[in-house]
Motif scaffolding. Structure first.
Motif, PDB file in Angstrom:
ATOM      1  N   ARG A 126     -55.124  70.127  51.167  1.00 56.44           N
ATOM      2  CA  ARG A 126     -55.180  69.053  52.139  1.00 56.44           C
ATOM      3  C   ARG A 126     -54.015  69.186  53.115  1.00 56.44           C
ATOM      4  N   ARG A 127     -53.798  68.168  53.911  1.00 56.79           N
ATOM      5  CA  ARG A 127     -52.677  68.157  54.837  1.00 56.79           C
ATOM      6  C   ARG A 127     -51.371  68.247  54.049  1.00 56.79           C
ATOM      7  N   PRO A 128     -50.297  68.738  54.672  1.00 52.46           N
ATOM      8  CA  PRO A 128     -49.024  68.873  53.948  1.00 52.46           C
ATOM      9  C   PRO A 128     -48.551  67.547  53.361  1.00 52.46           C
ATOM     10  N   ASP A 129     -47.930  67.620  52.195  1.00 48.37           N
ATOM     11  CA  ASP A 129     -47.368  66.444  51.538  1.00 48.37           C
ATOM     12  C   ASP A 129     -45.911  66.282  51.948  1.00 48.37           C
ATOM     13  N   ARG A 130     -45.537  65.076  52.357  1.00 49.39           N
ATOM     14  CA  ARG A 130     -44.138  64.828  52.703  1.00 49.39           C
ATOM     15  C   ARG A 130     -43.372  64.522  51.427  1.00 49.39           C
ATOM     16  N   MET A 131     -42.440  65.402  51.083  1.00 52.51           N
ATOM     17  CA  MET A 131     -41.684  65.276  49.845  1.00 52.51           C
ATOM     18  C   MET A 131     -40.374  64.523  50.034  1.00 52.51           C
ATOM     19  N   LEU A 132     -39.836  64.550  51.255  1.00 51.24           N
ATOM     20  CA  LEU A 132     -38.537  63.925  51.520  1.00 51.24           C
ATOM     21  C   LEU A 132     -38.508  63.433  52.951  1.00 51.24           C
ATOM     22  N   VAL A 133     -37.941  62.245  53.151  1.00 52.07           N
ATOM     23  CA  VAL A 133     -37.667  61.759  54.500  1.00 52.07           C
ATOM     24  C   VAL A 133     -36.319  61.051  54.481  1.00 52.07           C
ATOM     25  N   VAL A 134     -35.506  61.347  55.494  1.00 49.71           N
ATOM     26  CA  VAL A 134     -34.217  60.681  55.689  1.00 49.71           C
ATOM     27  C   VAL A 134     -34.238  60.073  57.078  1.00 49.71           C
ATOM     28  N   THR A 135     -34.040  58.771  57.176  1.00 52.53           N
ATOM     29  CA  THR A 135     -34.087  58.098  58.471  1.00 52.53           C
ATOM     30  C   THR A 135     -32.684  57.983  59.067  1.00 52.53           C
ATOM     31  N   ALA A 136     -32.634  57.545  60.326  1.00 50.34           N
ATOM     32  CA  ALA A 136     -31.376  57.526  61.066  1.00 50.34           C
ATOM     33  C   ALA A 136     -30.350  56.563  60.482  1.00 50.34           C
ATOM     34  N   ASP A 137     -30.788  55.593  59.682  1.00 52.55           N
ATOM     35  CA  ASP A 137     -29.833  54.678  59.049  1.00 52.55           C
ATOM     36  C   ASP A 137     -29.369  55.181  57.684  1.00 52.55           C
ATOM     37  N   GLY A 138     -29.787  56.401  57.299  1.00 54.59           N
ATOM     38  CA  GLY A 138     -29.350  56.995  56.042  1.00 54.59           C
ATOM     39  C   GLY A 138     -30.263  56.744  54.863  1.00 54.59           C
ATOM     40  N   THR A 139     -31.379  56.054  55.060  1.00 50.44           N
ATOM     41  CA  THR A 139     -32.309  55.807  53.959  1.00 50.44           C
ATOM     42  C   THR A 139     -32.987  57.107  53.540  1.00 50.44           C
ATOM     43  N   VAL A 140     -32.979  57.372  52.238  1.00 57.26           N
ATOM     44  CA  VAL A 140     -33.588  58.574  51.669  1.00 57.26           C
ATOM     45  C   VAL A 140     -34.778  58.151  50.818  1.00 57.26           C
ATOM     46  N   ALA A 141     -35.937  58.754  51.053  1.00 57.05           N
ATOM     47  CA  ALA A 141     -37.128  58.485  50.245  1.00 57.05           C
ATOM     48  C   ALA A 141     -37.672  59.805  49.724  1.00 57.05           C
ATOM     49  N   VAL A 142     -37.839  59.887  48.400  1.00 61.73           N
ATOM     50  CA  VAL A 142     -38.341  61.092  47.736  1.00 61.73           C
ATOM     51  C   VAL A 142     -39.692  60.764  47.122  1.00 61.73           C
ATOM     52  N   ALA A 143     -40.680  61.598  47.386  1.00 60.35           N
ATOM     53  CA  ALA A 143     -42.038  61.343  46.917  1.00 60.35           C
ATOM     54  C   ALA A 143     -42.194  61.688  45.443  1.00 60.35           C
ATOM     55  N   ALA A 144     -43.231  61.136  44.849  1.00 60.97           N
ATOM     56  CA  ALA A 144     -43.612  61.502  43.489  1.00 60.97           C
ATOM     57  C   ALA A 144     -44.392  62.806  43.524  1.00 60.97           C
ATOM     58  N   GLY A 145     -44.439  63.482  42.389  1.00 58.25           N
ATOM     59  CA  GLY A 145     -45.231  64.701  42.321  1.00 58.25           C
ATOM     60  C   GLY A 145     -44.767  65.614  41.215  1.00 58.25           C
ATOM     61  N   PRO A 148     -32.942  52.973  64.023  1.00 54.14           N
ATOM     62  CA  PRO A 148     -32.483  53.331  62.673  1.00 54.14           C
ATOM     63  C   PRO A 148     -33.607  53.748  61.734  1.00 54.14           C
ATOM     64  N   GLN A 149     -34.857  53.394  62.055  1.00 52.32           N
ATOM     65  CA  GLN A 149     -35.984  53.740  61.189  1.00 52.32           C
ATOM     66  C   GLN A 149     -36.610  55.089  61.542  1.00 52.32           C
ATOM     67  N   THR A 150     -36.090  55.766  62.552  1.00 57.13           N
ATOM     68  CA  THR A 150     -36.649  57.057  62.955  1.00 57.13           C
ATOM     69  C   THR A 150     -36.375  58.121  61.894  1.00 57.13           C
ATOM     70  N   PRO A 151     -37.391  58.851  61.446  1.00 55.20           N
ATOM     71  CA  PRO A 151     -37.142  59.964  60.518  1.00 55.20           C
ATOM     72  C   PRO A 151     -36.315  61.052  61.205  1.00 55.20           C
ATOM     73  N   VAL A 152     -35.174  61.367  60.635  1.00 61.80           N
ATOM     74  CA  VAL A 152     -34.293  62.398  61.185  1.00 61.80           C
ATOM     75  C   VAL A 152     -34.538  63.736  60.498  1.00 61.80           C
ATOM     76  N   ILE A 153     -34.767  63.698  59.193  1.00 60.77           N
ATOM     77  CA  ILE A 153     -35.019  64.905  58.404  1.00 60.77           C
ATOM     78  C   ILE A 153     -36.276  64.673  57.579  1.00 60.77           C
ATOM     79  N   GLU A 154     -37.201  65.630  57.632  1.00 66.72           N
ATOM     80  CA  GLU A 154     -38.402  65.554  56.805  1.00 66.72           C
ATOM     81  C   GLU A 154     -38.659  66.915  56.174  1.00 66.72           C
TER      82      GLU A 154
END
Length: 270
Positions: free
Chosen positions: A57-76, A40-46
């Motif tokens: 620098r290296r790309p910034d991750r702005m959004l991640v959605v994991t297999a359990d439906g958790t959505v995390a949006v970065a600051a910026g 369930p913690q696997t990132p499904v969409i990034e």
């Protein structure tokens, strides 16, 4: 969608393309055919962005959605806090269905996008290279593998080359993810509906005959440290072209009522 907030972010919508990861075979919109990872913690969409600057620098991750439906949006982009939410399983599958079936993101390849933009640019006599623009990376991870596609200046390319199918598909997937980011930033479905009601009330005052905006039409959210918030909707022109595309801006703060501005956008050629 349930939401907790610790920050909001505006993701830039200017992008172009590069490489691809391990391809994933196209799958349908049912749970069985989509094939979510078991963990369930696997990132499904990034969603990543990378500046075109030489010192980037290296790309910034702005959004991640994991297999359990958790959505995390970065600051910026001038927004100080992160945002998070939780999609139900049906909402997650609906999101994946949009990306896979509607926008065909698993059929998009970075080299194909670049070639398509070049062909369209040469045919129209327009530039298709924007090396200093932001590159956007969409990564999908399902049980069958990982698919990654990159595009620089995607929104600009999509506007410039409306018949470039893969470019339109990539940009459509990007806009769908930006909408998820924006709805998460503002606090979820209930708050999104409140803002829709404000925008639609102003549309009725102007005599606009369209059905109005929904949460899916929210494009971006910006906030400052003084508590001023700007939420923007994109309202598409009606089918017969009588009412053009419009940008609806809702500005509000704790100390003043919402102010709504409706800005017509150039008409789309039919």
């Amino acid at each position: 969608m349930s939401v907790s907030q610790s920050n909001r972010v505006h993701v830039p919508i200017i992008l172009i393309l590069l490489a691809s990861g391990t391809p994933v075979s196209a799958q349908g919109d049912s749970e069985d055919r989509i094939g979510l990872p078991r963990d369930p913690q696997t990132p499904v969409i990034e969603l990543f962005t990378s500046s075109g600057r030489a010192d980037s620098r290296r790309p910034d991750r702005m959004l991640v959605v994991t297999a359990d439906g958790t959505v995390a949006v970065a600051a910026g982009n001038g927004v100080a806090r992160q945002s998070s939410a939780r999609l139900s399983r049906d909402e997650l599958l609906d999101l994946l269905s949009d990306l896979i079936s509607t926008h065909r993101i698993l059929q998009c390849r970075s080299d194909q996008l670049l070639q398509e933009a070049e062909r369209a640019g040469r045919a129209a006599g327009l530039d298709w290279k924007f090396p200093k623009a932001t590159t956007t990376i969409i990564r999908i991870r399902l049980s069958g593998g990982v698919h990654e596609v990159r595009c620089t200046a995607a929104e600009l390319l999509a506007e410039r080359f409306p018949d470039a199918e893969s470019v339109q598909n990539f940009n459509g997937a990007l806009l769908r993810l930006q909408n998820l980011i924006a709805v998460t930033q503002i606090g979820g479905a209930a708050e999104a509906q409140r803002l829709c009601d404000i925008a639609n009330s102003e549309l009725r005052v102007t005599g606009d005959r369209r059905n109005g905006v929904t949460a899916r039409d929210i494009q971006s959210v910006r906030e400052n440290r003084q508590g001023l918030r700007l939420v923007q909707f994109h309202l598409s022109q009606d089918d017969n072209g009588d009412s053009p595309n419009a940008l609806i801006s809702v500005v509000e703060s704790q100390d003043s009522p919402a102010q709504v501005t409706i800005t017509p956008l150039p008409r789309r050629e039919r």
